[in-house]
Design a protein around this motif. Structure first.
Motif, PDB file in Angstrom:
ATOM      1  N   GLY A 141     118.622  22.416 -23.896  1.00  0.00           N
ATOM      2  CA  GLY A 141     119.510  21.597 -23.096  1.00  0.00           C
ATOM      3  C   GLY A 141     118.747  20.728 -22.115  1.00  0.00           C
ATOM      4  N   VAL A 142     119.471  19.862 -21.434  1.00  0.00           N
ATOM      5  CA  VAL A 142     118.877  18.975 -20.436  1.00  0.00           C
ATOM      6  C   VAL A 142     118.556  19.796 -19.188  1.00  0.00           C
ATOM      7  CG1 VAL A 142     119.232  16.918 -19.032  1.00  0.00           C
ATOM      8  CG2 VAL A 142     120.211  17.054 -21.336  1.00  0.00           C
ATOM      9  N   PRO A 143     117.330  19.720 -18.655  1.00  0.00           N
ATOM     10  CA  PRO A 143     116.997  20.491 -17.447  1.00  0.00           C
ATOM     11  C   PRO A 143     117.902  20.106 -16.280  1.00  0.00           C
ATOM     12  CG  PRO A 143     115.006  19.646 -18.485  1.00  0.00           C
ATOM     13  CD  PRO A 143     116.154  18.984 -19.177  1.00  0.00           C
ATOM     14  N   CYS A 144     118.469  21.096 -15.624  1.00  0.00           N
ATOM     15  CA  CYS A 144     119.299  20.862 -14.449  1.00  0.00           C
ATOM     16  C   CYS A 144     118.409  20.802 -13.216  1.00  0.00           C
ATOM     17  CB  CYS A 144     120.324  21.988 -14.292  1.00  0.00           C
ATOM     18  SG  CYS A 144     121.547  22.090 -15.608  1.00  0.00           S
ATOM     19  N   SER A 184     125.563  31.692  -9.599  1.00  0.00           N
ATOM     20  CA  SER A 184     124.160  32.108  -9.615  1.00  0.00           C
ATOM     21  C   SER A 184     123.302  31.129 -10.400  1.00  0.00           C
ATOM     22  CB  SER A 184     124.045  33.505 -10.227  1.00  0.00           C
ATOM     23  OG  SER A 184     124.706  34.453  -9.426  1.00  0.00           O
ATOM     24  N   ALA A 185     123.822  30.591 -11.496  1.00  0.00           N
ATOM     25  CA  ALA A 185     123.069  29.626 -12.285  1.00  0.00           C
ATOM     26  C   ALA A 185     122.830  28.350 -11.483  1.00  0.00           C
ATOM     27  CB  ALA A 185     123.808  29.323 -13.584  1.00  0.00           C
ATOM     28  N   ASP A 229     126.832  22.412  -4.929  1.00  0.00           N
ATOM     29  CA  ASP A 229     125.570  22.219  -5.666  1.00  0.00           C
ATOM     30  C   ASP A 229     125.775  21.748  -7.101  1.00  0.00           C
ATOM     31  OD1 ASP A 229     124.071  23.106  -3.471  1.00  0.00           O
ATOM     32  OD2 ASP A 229     124.346  25.195  -4.061  1.00  0.00           O
ATOM     33  N   TYR A 230     126.943  21.204  -7.440  1.00  0.00           N
ATOM     34  CA  TYR A 230     127.160  20.759  -8.814  1.00  0.00           C
ATOM     35  C   TYR A 230     126.331  19.523  -9.144  1.00  0.00           C
ATOM     36  CZ  TYR A 230     131.010  24.033  -9.490  1.00  0.00           C
ATOM     37  OH  TYR A 230     131.751  25.170  -9.627  1.00  0.00           O
ATOM     38  N   ARG A 237     119.119  24.933  -8.331  1.00  0.00           N
ATOM     39  CA  ARG A 237     118.812  24.265  -7.068  1.00  0.00           C
ATOM     40  C   ARG A 237     117.468  24.729  -6.512  1.00  0.00           C
ATOM     41  NH1 ARG A 237     122.338  26.644  -3.082  1.00  0.00           N
ATOM     42  NH2 ARG A 237     120.568  28.030  -2.763  1.00  0.00           N
ATOM     43  N   GLU A 238     117.201  26.043  -6.596  1.00  0.00           N
ATOM     44  CA  GLU A 238     115.955  26.601  -6.065  1.00  0.00           C
ATOM     45  C   GLU A 238     114.775  26.421  -7.023  1.00  0.00           C
ATOM     46  OE1 GLU A 238     115.664  27.820  -3.110  1.00  0.00           O
ATOM     47  OE2 GLU A 238     117.773  27.970  -2.512  1.00  0.00           O
TER      48      GLU A 238
END
Length: 683
Positions: A260-263, A152-153, A107-108, A158-159
């Motif tokens: 920060g930039v939203p993941c 966990s992050a 999930d990177y 992802r979710e």
């Protein structure tokens, strides 16, 4: 025969090709002919590269000697995932130590937008390769979360969980100190499983949901400490000093006061930070826009002012955090080592500024120094100060400063460690209520009680406990550092301490002493000295260290063979298993003959033994290595006829266990007891 020697015997160019491709298949295919000589190849974006490695130093003096008088940089060794990030146009790849690409696998890909936003490419066809560590920053507390928090992050991003979601529930549970998924099997990658020491730490210290931050309080941060490829050329042959300049130019910086930039378009932010010598890290400020809720119950001002109300929580900027400094002297190295110890980081890495980057190299241009630790210890400590938290714990007690007894006659206590995990929100509330009458607000002109011995380097607490005799005692579990600490008043301190119990009935005069900790450390140093005797000692001749290491391993093997307890008879380690309430087998003594079929491998047998041991411990049973007169049950996966006859003869009086009255049954009975949560008749 070593891996390097085997490759050189296969082909003169085999080792060089493996280092820059990390593909044994390609080595065998391209170098099938021993007469073929490979044209010089260099690293290429999109192709995994063996990591540059560190030599291990057992002391700061040894690390300094290996710098050979040349200028160096000392970096704090961060507790994260070592990753190479390859950027080629719009494509982003994440390679681990073993050369696996973890973009989709782990999930990177949620971090892709961060990379594209901050990595500068002069032309569309350009590429960049970064070397660094991926970690998690807690914006509310202003600290890095432990190793397992990355997983966990990533799950939360992802979710796309809401910002207020606590990362300790459902499928995206918090794994800061424990509980990581183990679905990788024997092929699990170190980027997911961590080092053996980190895995043991995680297994021994599970993290409760109460210790977990919310999704909006964390940021994924990639600390880039090196750059290997820029534009259209490799830069690994350039000096580290030059590569630092290229790294600075290749990344755009996000200021600390900006999010920060939203993941993956989630509330979890991300950023890339260049770890450069003498440069403060632009980390997000803790709680800069948060508003404090009303004071927590049991925490009120006394003499020095109140806990606040309506003011911004922790809105003061984080002190400039510098985790890399250039130096030339041992004092420069010591300075950064003290920073690492005070922050509970893994240690330091020293790098020669004139050195190139070499794949799979451990020649000594990079040297790491980690403090040694004893095994897990449990100590009773008294609370002498408290810290308030930020974010969802704004205005509430978040952490404690603990102390050990220095002198029982003088009634003096030495600062020992800072701890903020291991207790629930209910226990946090109870601690606040009990301590409230004895709290003194810290501020200008306020001095700590004279009975406290402090180093002066402790993080400034929000409240002092005015009378340690009226304070509370807690049991703390952790590894003890065997390197002298300068952060606290005690000579040694802890790493990742956790409160395991509140000792409501204990007083500050009955806690562990400094002398007790020193005794544990000295005993451990003796064992370390035996284990490390002569290995890589100062002044060793070339090749001597390897021979000494082999001799030490052979001696350890002989000691193990002389041991009276063989591996098959050794009981499983269940020290970290919690006993269930109303344990059905409490007070029962159990012996297990075998755990699985004989055809299974040694690893499978060990895993089965551990599983059975944990079930027994969870249900309150005591496991013994041999059936005795006091044994209640004998269990087995399968029972041969001879073994059954022997057991029944023992019950009948024809053996030394003449008075034994144990029941013989199978492991299926134990599984039924565990499921029913009650002691059942034997099968």
């Amino acid at each position: 025969m070593s891996k390097d020697r085997m490759l050189r015997l296969f082909h003169a160019d085999a080792l060089d090709l493996l280092n820059i491709t990390n593909s044994l298949k390609q080595v065998c295919e391209d170098l099938a002919s021993p007469t073929f000589r490979m044209a010089r190849k260099d690293i290429m974006p999109g192709c995994a590269i063996k990591m540059q490695l560190c030599q291990r130093a057992n002391s700061l003096e040894e690390a300094f000697t290996r710098m050979r008088g040349k200028p160096f940089t000392t970096e704090v060794k961060l507790d994260g995932y070592r990753l190479q990030i390859h950027v080629k146009g719009s494509e982003v790849m994440y390679f681990s130590r073993r050369g696996r690409e973890h973009g989709r696998l782990s999930d990177y890909v949620v971090f892709d937008e961060v990379v594209r936003h901050q990595v500068r490419l002069a032309e569309p066809g350009d590429a960049v390769i970064l070397d660094g560590e991926l970690g998690v920053w807690n914006k509310s507390r202003g600290v890095f979360e432990p190793f397992g928090g990355v997983r966990s992050a990533m799950n939360a991003a992802r979710e796309r969980v809401p910002p207020e979601h606590v990362l300790g529930t459902k499928s995206y549970g918090w794994q800061g100190n424990g509980g990581r998924a183990r679905d990788g099997g024997d092929d699990a990658d170190p980027v997911e499983g961590g080092s053996q020491q980190q895995q043991q730490q995680q297994e021994q210290e599970p993290t409760s949901d109460d210790d977990a931050p919310t999704a909006g309080e964390i940021e994924l941060i990639y600390f880039a400490f090196d750059i290997l490829f820029v534009g259209k050329e490799s830069v690994i042959t350039r000096s580290l000093h030059e590569r630092h300049s290229l790294l600075k130019d290749a990344l755009s910086c996000i200021p600390a006061d900006q999010p920060g930039v939203p993941c993956n378009s989630s509330c979890v932010g991300g950023r890339i930070i260049a770890l450069l010598p003498d440069q403060p890290l632009p980390l997000p400020l803790p709680g800069a826009a948060a508003v404090a809720p009303p004071p927590a119950a049991g925490v009120e001002a006394k003499e020095g002012g109140g806990v606040g109300g309506g003011a911004a929580v922790g809105c003061a900027a984080v002190p400039e955090l510098v985790l890399s400094r250039a130096g030339r002297t041992l004092a420069d190295m010591q300075r950064m080592y003290d920073v690492a110890i005070s922050r509970q980081d893994e240690g330091i890495v020293c790098k020669q500024l004139e050195s190139p980057w070499k794949p799979d190299d451990r020649s000594g241009s990079w040297v790491k120094m980690k403090p040694e630790y004893t095994g897990q210890q449990e100590l009773d400590c008294v609370i002498i100060a408290v810290y308030l938290g930020g974010g969802h714990r704004g205005g509430q007690i978040s952490e404690f400063l603990l102390a050990l007894l220095e002198d029982v006659h003088a009634m003096r206590w030495c600062s020992f460690c800072k701890v903020g995990t291991g207790f629930s929100n209910v226990e946090r509330q109870q601690l606040g209520e009990r301590l409230q009458p004895f709290l003194l607000r810290n501020g200008p002109g306020v001095r700590p009680p004279a009975c406290y011995k402090l180093s002066g380097k402790e993080v400034r607490p929000d409240f002092w406990v005015t009378n340690p005799q009226r304070s509370l005692v807690v049991e703390v579990r952790s590894d003890i550092r065997t390197i002298v600490s300068k952060v606290f008043a005690t000579p040694y301190s802890l790493r990742f301490p956790r409160i395991t119990k509140i000792c409501w009935d204990r007083s500050a005069a009955d806690i562990s002493s400094c002398a007790e900790v020193e005794r544990v450390v000295l005993e451990n140093k003796g064992r370390l000295a035996e284990r490390q005797a002569g290995v890589g000692s100062k002044g060793s001749k070339p090749g001597q260290a390897g021979r000494q290491a082999a001799a030490a391993r052979a001696a350890a093997k002989r000691r193990q063979q002389r041991s009276g307890v063989v591996g098959a008879a050794r009981l499983p380690d269940v020290s970290g298993v919690q006993r269930r309430s109303g344990a059905p087998l409490a007070g029962r003594e159990v012996h297990v003959i075998n755990y699985c079929c004989d055809q299974q491998t040694a690893a499978q047998r060990d895993a089965a033994k551990q599983r059975v041991g944990e079930v027994l411990a969870r249900n309150g049973a005591k496991q013994v290595a041999a059936p005795l007169r006091t044994t209640d049950y004998v269990l087995a996966r399968h029972l041969g006829e001879e073994r059954v006859r022997w057991l029944h003869r023992a019950e009948g009086g024809s053996s030394t266990n003449a008075q034994a009255a144990y029941d013989v049954t199978s492991l299926a009975w134990l599984a039924a007891v565990d499921e029913a949560a009650e002691e059942l008749p034997v099968m």
